[in-house]
Design a protein around this motif. Structure first.
Motif, short mmCIF file in Angstrom:
data_model
loop_
_atom_site.label_atom_id
_atom_site.label_comp_id
_atom_site.label_asym_id
_atom_site.label_seq_id
_atom_site.Cartn_x
_atom_site.Cartn_y
_atom_site.Cartn_z
N ASN A 36 0.83 -1.21 0.00
CA ASN A 36 0.00 0.00 0.00
C ASN A 36 0.87 1.26 0.00
N ASN A 37 0.22 2.40 0.04
CA ASN A 37 0.90 3.69 -0.06
C ASN A 37 1.79 3.95 1.15
N THR A 38 1.39 3.51 2.32
CA THR A 38 2.19 3.75 3.53
C THR A 38 3.54 3.05 3.43
N ALA A 41 5.75 4.86 0.94
CA ALA A 41 6.30 6.11 1.49
C ALA A 41 7.45 5.83 2.44
N ILE A 42 7.34 4.78 3.24
CA ILE A 42 8.43 4.42 4.14
C ILE A 42 9.66 4.00 3.34
#
Length: 56
Positions: A36-38, A41-42
């Motif tokens: 997912n997007n999280t 981003a990490i």
């Protein structure tokens, strides 16, 4: 050296280009498709930190 006092504009542009290209390829083309997007981003943060922590 990453971005800081005494950095040349060409160094800043080069580092920015490398971070943008590597983060796009690794984060958006590979990681984002699987997770997912999280998580993507990490991974982008980790890549940016790893590139900037190297001595140029």
């Amino acid at each position: 050296m990453c971005v800081g006092l005494g950095s040349r504009a060409s160094d800043i542009l080069a580092i920015s280009a490398v971070i943008a290209i590597v983060s796009y390829v690794a984060g958006n083309l590979f990681i984002l498709r699987v997770t997912n997007n999280t998580v993507a981003a990490i991974v982008d943060f980790v890549i940016s930190f790893a590139i900037c922590s190297k001595k140029f």
